[in-house]
Scaffold this active site. Structure first.
Site, PDB file in Angstrom:
ATOM      1  N   ASP A   1       0.884  -1.164   0.000  1.00  0.00           N
ATOM      2  CA  ASP A   1       0.000   0.000   0.000  1.00  0.00           C
ATOM      3  C   ASP A   1       0.923   1.215   0.000  1.00  0.00           C
ATOM      4  O   ASP A   1       1.650   1.451   0.959  1.00  0.00           O
ATOM      5  CB  ASP A   1      -0.867  -0.048   1.274  1.00  0.00           C
ATOM      6  CG  ASP A   1      -1.790   1.156   1.409  1.00  0.00           C
ATOM      7  OD1 ASP A   1      -1.572   2.160   0.719  1.00  0.00           O
ATOM      8  OD2 ASP A   1      -2.723   1.077   2.237  1.00  0.00           O
TER       9      ASP A   1
ATOM     10  N   TYR B   1      -0.286  -2.422  15.274  1.00  0.00           N
ATOM     11  CA  TYR B   1      -1.204  -2.364  14.145  1.00  0.00           C
ATOM     12  C   TYR B   1      -0.699  -1.382  13.096  1.00  0.00           C
ATOM     13  O   TYR B   1      -0.467  -0.227  13.389  1.00  0.00           O
ATOM     14  CB  TYR B   1      -2.613  -1.961  14.602  1.00  0.00           C
ATOM     15  CG  TYR B   1      -3.561  -1.906  13.441  1.00  0.00           C
ATOM     16  CD1 TYR B   1      -3.935  -3.090  12.799  1.00  0.00           C
ATOM     17  CD2 TYR B   1      -4.036  -0.704  12.946  1.00  0.00           C
ATOM     18  CE1 TYR B   1      -4.779  -3.061  11.699  1.00  0.00           C
ATOM     19  CE2 TYR B   1      -4.880  -0.668  11.854  1.00  0.00           C
ATOM     20  CZ  TYR B   1      -5.241  -1.852  11.235  1.00  0.00           C
ATOM     21  OH  TYR B   1      -6.063  -1.818  10.143  1.00  0.00           O
TER      22      TYR B   1
ATOM     23  N   LYS C   1      -3.723  -3.761   7.243  1.00  0.00           N
ATOM     24  CA  LYS C   1      -3.900  -5.197   7.057  1.00  0.00           C
ATOM     25  C   LYS C   1      -2.939  -5.716   5.997  1.00  0.00           C
ATOM     26  O   LYS C   1      -2.406  -4.944   5.200  1.00  0.00           O
ATOM     27  CB  LYS C   1      -5.360  -5.444   6.657  1.00  0.00           C
ATOM     28  CG  LYS C   1      -6.078  -6.523   7.438  1.00  0.00           C
ATOM     29  CD  LYS C   1      -5.814  -6.561   8.910  1.00  0.00           C
ATOM     30  CE  LYS C   1      -6.469  -7.753   9.575  1.00  0.00           C
ATOM     31  NZ  LYS C   1      -6.152  -7.874  10.990  1.00  0.00           N
TER      32      LYS C   1
END
Ligand code: F6R
Ligand code: MG
Ligand code: MG
Length: 368
Positions: free
Chosen positions: A13, A230, A233
């Site tokens: 990404d 985190y 994803k």
């Protein structure tokens, strides 16, 4: 000696447009320019740049084998340049997937997802590249099981002499960093015991039991485990060789007619159905989802990528998409409750612990 071809899919990404919903066309153009130059320089034989949702996908063929530093460096530099462009447009989350400033020879463990396989091209070599957004490595467990071990999905396992012997599944324990191989059909119950927990046990590769030929490979990089926090994803990829001793193209696509439930979706913290879509429809917008999968098909010709065909651009997947919307709606109504939200163990890798910390001192002992 027959020359082998390597098919490498490396993704990251590099910045979202708008939010995390899609990718700006200039980033695809930037990547295209870099890979075109690398093709001219003879680093790669051929390539195709594409995307799923906000993920940039570099599909490349070359003669250098898997884990080649030059090919990995090419992908890394391409991501860096795309991030530079993304930052100039202030696109969203530009650079979130590159977990280090310095390249160290291999993109594995540094954020990007990688699936690569090396093989001798058959007389005709149809391949499918599956790419997903808003979900985790492990999302391929059920589809790969169905393709290579479930006779209700793959007729060839029963009626094709080339497939009847079965396949071996290499499974990775991504927490303990270990691997195990299961031979199917005789060990399908043992295999299912593990891969039914896709957050930890992930099918890395599938091999033909008779010839030992590789049939499928997936990306197993789990961003949260790499970063220890985190960071979005994994949005995994998977390569499947088709026809002959492998599942037919239709057998490899068939598992996606049942939109199975995967982890991901909003904030990477929810369960949702995986929706099979064409590339232009891979823009997860509702509650940043539901999670999407695209499949591009190619014929390889001496390393050249003939294609792509956008495989889920087909009305026969309309019902799967409709069912996805029904299931998505039902799950959404649970709001912040499990099982729409992931179980506590998985939430520990999100920002939830930081919120919980505020209440640590307010808990009182119940005594006995
Ligand atoms: C899920 C995803 C999005 C973001 C959400 C919040 O993989 O990328 O659902 O988690 O849009 O994003 P931030 O925290 O960047 O505002
Ligand atoms: Mg994103
Ligand atoms: Mg993504």
């Amino acid at each position: 000696m027959v020359e082998k071809v390597t098919l490498s899919v490396i993704k990251a990404d590099v910045g979202g447009y708008v939010g995390h919903s899609s990718i700006h066309p200039v980033l695809l153009e930037e990547a295209q320019r870099h890979l075109e130059a690398a093709k001219g320089d003879g680093i790669i034989v051929d390539f195709h740049v594409t995307r799923v949702g906000d993920d940039l996908e570099l599909i490349m063929t070359h003669r250098k084998g898997v884990d080649d530093p030059e090919v990995h460096h090419l992908a890394w530099r391409t991501f860096e340049e795309c991030i530079r462009v993304a930052k100039s447009l202030k696109l969203y989350g530009a650079g979130q997937d590159l977990l280090s400033d310095a390249f160290s020879g291999n993109v594995k463990g540094m954020g990007p997802g990688v699936a690569e396989m090396e093989f001798v091209e058959r007389e005709s070599e149809p391949v499918l590249i599956f790419m997903a957004d808003k979900t985790s490595a492990g999302a391929w467990n059920m589809p790969l099981y169905k393709m290579f071990a479930d006779p209700f999905n793959t007729a060839g396992l029963v009626i094709s002499p080339k497939m009847h012997e079965g396949f071996s599944f290499e499974v990775h324990d991504v927490k303990e960093h270990k691997r195990i191989v299961f031979h199917c059909p005789e060990e399908i119950y043992d295999l299912l015991l593990f891969i039914g927990a896709p957050g930890r046990y992930i099918i890395k590769a599938v091999y033909h039991k008779g010839t030992g030929e590789i049939g499928a490979v997936s990306s197993t990089q789990r961003l949260a485990l790499i970063a220890g926090r985190y960071v979005g994803k994994d949005d995994p990829v998977c390569i499947v060789r088709c026809q002959g001793e492998f599942p037919a193209v239709g057998e490899a696509l068939e598992p996606f007619s049942m939109p199975h439930i995967v982890e991901g979706w909003m904030r990477g913290s929810h369960f949702g159905p995986l929706m099979p879509v064409s590339v232009p429809q891979s823009n997860p917008t509702r509650f940043d989802g539901p999670p999407r999968v695209v499949a591009l098909g190619f014929q390889l010709a001496d390393g050249r990528l003939i294609g792509p065909r956008d495989m889920f651009d087909d009305p026969s997947y309309d019902e799967a998409r409709r069912l996805c919307n029904v299931v998505a709606e039902h799950l959404r109504r649970h709001g912040p409750f499990e099982p729409q939200r992931l179980p506590l163990e998985a939430m520990e890798y999100t920002t939830m612990p930081q919120v919980m910390e505020r209440f640590r001192n307010r808990f009182e002992d119940l005594g006995d």
